[in-house]
Design a protein around this motif. Structure first.
Motif, PDB file in Angstrom:
ATOM      1  N   GLY A   1       0.764  -1.234   0.000  1.00 44.97           N
ATOM      2  CA  GLY A   1       0.000   0.000   0.000  1.00 44.97           C
ATOM      3  C   GLY A   1       0.795   1.284   0.000  1.00 44.97           C
ATOM      4  N   GLY A   2       2.089   1.239   0.317  1.00 41.15           N
ATOM      5  CA  GLY A   2       2.880   2.462   0.402  1.00 41.15           C
ATOM      6  C   GLY A   2       3.212   3.049  -0.956  1.00 41.15           C
ATOM      7  N   GLY A   3       3.623   4.317  -0.955  1.00 40.40           N
ATOM      8  CA  GLY A   3       3.917   5.001  -2.211  1.00 40.40           C
ATOM      9  C   GLY A   3       5.053   4.363  -2.994  1.00 40.40           C
ATOM     10  N   VAL A   4       6.180   4.083  -2.336  1.00 40.14           N
ATOM     11  CA  VAL A   4       7.330   3.504  -3.039  1.00 40.14           C
ATOM     12  C   VAL A   4       6.986   2.127  -3.573  1.00 40.14           C
ATOM     13  CG1 VAL A   4       9.694   2.665  -2.781  1.00 40.14           C
ATOM     14  CG2 VAL A   4       9.034   4.840  -1.770  1.00 40.14           C
ATOM     15  N   ASN A   5       6.281   1.322  -2.791  1.00 46.52           N
ATOM     16  CA  ASN A   5       5.979  -0.036  -3.228  1.00 46.52           C
ATOM     17  C   ASN A   5       4.950  -0.076  -4.349  1.00 46.52           C
ATOM     18  OD1 ASN A   5       7.797  -1.191  -1.453  1.00 46.52           O
ATOM     19  ND2 ASN A   5       6.320  -1.344   0.194  1.00 46.52           N
ATOM     20  N   THR A   6       3.941   0.786  -4.309  1.00 52.68           N
ATOM     21  CA  THR A   6       2.996   0.809  -5.428  1.00 52.68           C
ATOM     22  C   THR A   6       3.700   1.286  -6.698  1.00 52.68           C
ATOM     23  OG1 THR A   6       2.237   2.997  -4.719  1.00 52.68           O
ATOM     24  CG2 THR A   6       0.947   1.120  -4.007  1.00 52.68           C
ATOM     25  N   ALA A   7       4.672   2.187  -6.546  1.00 56.62           N
ATOM     26  CA  ALA A   7       5.466   2.601  -7.706  1.00 56.62           C
ATOM     27  C   ALA A   7       6.326   1.445  -8.202  1.00 56.62           C
ATOM     28  CB  ALA A   7       6.351   3.792  -7.335  1.00 56.62           C
ATOM     29  N   ALA A   8       6.904   0.678  -7.274  1.00 55.05           N
ATOM     30  CA  ALA A   8       7.768  -0.440  -7.650  1.00 55.05           C
ATOM     31  C   ALA A   8       6.996  -1.494  -8.438  1.00 55.05           C
ATOM     32  CB  ALA A   8       8.397  -1.061  -6.409  1.00 55.05           C
ATOM     33  N   ILE A   9       5.758  -1.749  -8.057  1.00 52.17           N
ATOM     34  CA  ILE A   9       4.942  -2.718  -8.799  1.00 52.17           C
ATOM     35  C   ILE A   9       4.788  -2.272 -10.249  1.00 52.17           C
ATOM     36  CG2 ILE A   9       2.640  -3.747  -9.018  1.00 52.17           C
ATOM     37  CD1 ILE A   9       2.388  -3.391  -5.932  1.00 52.17           C
TER      38      ILE A   9
ATOM     39  N   GLY B   1       8.694 -10.542 -14.056  1.00 47.33           N
ATOM     40  CA  GLY B   1       7.646 -11.434 -13.624  1.00 47.33           C
ATOM     41  C   GLY B   1       8.161 -12.828 -13.323  1.00 47.33           C
ATOM     42  N   PRO B   2       7.465 -13.531 -12.444  1.00 42.57           N
ATOM     43  CA  PRO B   2       6.297 -13.057 -11.704  1.00 42.57           C
ATOM     44  C   PRO B   2       6.665 -11.956 -10.699  1.00 42.57           C
ATOM     45  CG  PRO B   2       6.439 -15.463 -11.662  1.00 42.57           C
ATOM     46  CD  PRO B   2       7.756 -14.957 -12.152  1.00 42.57           C
ATOM     47  N   ILE B   3       5.672 -11.112 -10.399  1.00 46.56           N
ATOM     48  CA  ILE B   3       5.826 -10.063  -9.401  1.00 46.56           C
ATOM     49  C   ILE B   3       5.039 -10.489  -8.167  1.00 46.56           C
ATOM     50  CG2 ILE B   3       5.412  -7.639  -8.840  1.00 46.56           C
ATOM     51  CD1 ILE B   3       5.442  -7.089 -11.892  1.00 46.56           C
TER      52      ILE B   3
ATOM     53  N   GLU C   1      -7.692  -5.526   0.844  1.00 47.52           N
ATOM     54  CA  GLU C   1      -7.893  -4.291   0.096  1.00 47.52           C
ATOM     55  C   GLU C   1      -6.590  -3.835  -0.563  1.00 47.52           C
ATOM     56  OE1 GLU C   1      -9.436   0.327   0.805  1.00 47.52           O
ATOM     57  OE2 GLU C   1      -9.118  -1.015   2.504  1.00 47.52           O
ATOM     58  N   LYS C   2      -5.493  -3.849   0.199  1.00 46.58           N
ATOM     59  CA  LYS C   2      -4.200  -3.450  -0.353  1.00 46.58           C
ATOM     60  C   LYS C   2      -3.720  -4.439  -1.406  1.00 46.58           C
ATOM     61  CE  LYS C   2      -2.680  -1.019   3.819  1.00 46.58           C
ATOM     62  NZ  LYS C   2      -1.683  -0.982   4.914  1.00 46.58           N
ATOM     63  N   LEU C   3      -3.953  -5.720  -1.180  1.00 55.19           N
ATOM     64  CA  LEU C   3      -3.520  -6.725  -2.151  1.00 55.19           C
ATOM     65  C   LEU C   3      -4.314  -6.621  -3.446  1.00 55.19           C
ATOM     66  CD1 LEU C   3      -2.989  -9.779   0.231  1.00 55.19           C
ATOM     67  CD2 LEU C   3      -1.250  -8.311  -0.795  1.00 55.19           C
ATOM     68  N   ALA C   4      -5.593  -6.292  -3.348  1.00 57.13           N
ATOM     69  CA  ALA C   4      -6.401  -6.100  -4.556  1.00 57.13           C
ATOM     70  C   ALA C   4      -5.862  -4.924  -5.363  1.00 57.13           C
ATOM     71  CB  ALA C   4      -7.862  -5.883  -4.179  1.00 57.13           C
ATOM     72  N   GLN C   5      -5.472  -3.861  -4.669  1.00 56.28           N
ATOM     73  CA  GLN C   5      -4.870  -2.717  -5.353  1.00 56.28           C
ATOM     74  C   GLN C   5      -3.562  -3.128  -6.032  1.00 56.28           C
ATOM     75  OE1 GLN C   5      -4.236   1.586  -3.742  1.00 56.28           O
ATOM     76  NE2 GLN C   5      -2.353   0.491  -3.260  1.00 56.28           N
ATOM     77  N   ALA C   6      -2.761  -3.941  -5.346  1.00 49.85           N
ATOM     78  CA  ALA C   6      -1.494  -4.400  -5.922  1.00 49.85           C
ATOM     79  C   ALA C   6      -1.726  -5.205  -7.187  1.00 49.85           C
ATOM     80  CB  ALA C   6      -0.717  -5.222  -4.897  1.00 49.85           C
ATOM     81  N   ARG C   7      -2.742  -6.056  -7.178  1.00 45.84           N
ATOM     82  CA  ARG C   7      -3.051  -6.847  -8.376  1.00 45.84           C
ATOM     83  C   ARG C   7      -3.507  -5.942  -9.516  1.00 45.84           C
ATOM     84  NH1 ARG C   7      -5.052 -10.353  -4.294  1.00 45.84           N
ATOM     85  NH2 ARG C   7      -7.188  -9.548  -4.527  1.00 45.84           N
ATOM     86  N   ALA C   8      -4.273  -4.915  -9.188  1.00 43.27           N
ATOM     87  CA  ALA C   8      -4.724  -3.973 -10.214  1.00 43.27           C
ATOM     88  C   ALA C   8      -3.552  -3.223 -10.835  1.00 43.27           C
ATOM     89  CB  ALA C   8      -5.725  -2.991  -9.615  1.00 43.27           C
ATOM     90  N   LEU C   9      -2.479  -3.018 -10.065  1.00 42.00           N
ATOM     91  CA  LEU C   9      -1.299  -2.302 -10.559  1.00 42.00           C
ATOM     92  C   LEU C   9      -0.338  -3.216 -11.322  1.00 42.00           C
ATOM     93  CD1 LEU C   9      -0.484  -0.043  -7.476  1.00 42.00           C
ATOM     94  CD2 LEU C   9      -1.528   0.655  -9.633  1.00 42.00           C
ATOM     95  N   GLY C  10      -0.520  -4.547 -11.222  1.00 37.11           N
ATOM     96  CA  GLY C  10       0.342  -5.432 -11.988  1.00 37.11           C
ATOM     97  C   GLY C  10       0.938  -6.597 -11.236  1.00 37.11           C
TER      98      GLY C  10
END
Length: 253
Positions: free
Chosen positions: A176-184, A193-195, A203-212
């Motif tokens: 969920g953090g800024g640097v990690n969502t950017a890293a994804i 990949g895989p990432i 909720e945070k994991l769903a966002q991570a999947r949406a980002l890649g």
């Protein structure tokens, strides 16, 4: 001009919106009319202060921003007044051994706008022209401001320090953090990949999947180190992005 400043370290009660002098620019700098600025956790750390942090007070806050060039220094030729620009907020001398070796983040005079010198929570700020990137009309000032420091940090971690190549696997600790969502997003763009992403909530994991993210692991439900080890047939991953430190270092290894 108006700016958001503090006169002494402390809490948000120490923050003031007030009049300050417009910054002067050097021959290699531009005066940036700030159109958008973002709030970074770093801004709150700077407000609180820490031993060794010595600032010129009052200090203008804000490490992330974007805007329009209002005035050019005498030596600036690659930009024009009115250009929309994104900003690299890290400052370096360009002459020391580290800078000459492409390690600007190790510069003996390294600083970050908003952390060590005045930042973006103001009508105007002075920025070296070499720190600017022309901003396409399709990218908003808000997007450029929100992306700047966290994406630079993630890019350095993955591409510069980690040497990430297409096809390599990545583990990112934190969803969920800024640097990690950017890293994804950077890992996805680089063809990695895989990432694998470890997070603390669905909720945070769903966002991570949406980002890649390809594989997500809830750290409250399973041992993420063993899960990644098993998922990679006991080979591990090529690159780990670990922004936590001592608490996770051995599992990352």
């Amino acid at each position: 001009m108006k700016a958001v400043v503090f006169y002494e370290h402390g809490t948000l009660e120490n923050v003031h919106y007030t009049d300050v002098a417009e910054p002067e620019i050097g021959p290699d700098e531009v005066l940036l009319a700030v159109e958008a600025a973002a709030l970074n956790r770093l801004d709150l750390f700077v407000l609180e202060g820490w031993p060794g942090l010595s600032l010129k007070l009052p200090h203008i806050m804000g490490s992330d921003g974007a805007g329009v060039i209002a005035r050019l220094g005498a030596n600036v030729t690659d930009f024009a007044v009115g250009d929309r620009v994104a900003v690299n907020p890290t400052l370096f001398c360009g002459h020391c051994l580290f800078c000459r070796n492409g390690q600007e983040n190790m510069c003996q005079h390294f600083a970050i706008l908003g952390e060590h010198v005045d930042g973006f929570f103001a009508d105007y700020t002075a920025v070296p022209a070499r720190n600017l990137l022309k901003l396409p009309e399709t990218v908003s000032f808000a997007t450029a401001a929100a992306a700047s420091l966290v994406f630079l940090t993630a890019w350095h971690s993955l591409i510069k320090a980690g040497g990430l190549q297409a096809g390599e696997s990545v583990l990112i600790l934190g969803a969920g953090g800024g640097v990690n969502t950017a890293a994804i997003q950077i890992a996805k763009l680089a063809g990695a990949g895989p990432i694998y992403v470890v997070g603390s909530s669905e909720e945070k994991l769903a966002q991570a999947r949406a980002l890649g993210a390809d594989v997500t692991i809830n750290r409250h439900e399973e041992n993420w180190g063993k899960a990644v080890y098993a998922a990679t047939n006991r080979l591990g991953v090529d690159v780990v992005v670990d922004n936590v430190g001592a608490a996770t270092y051995m599992l990352s290894l």
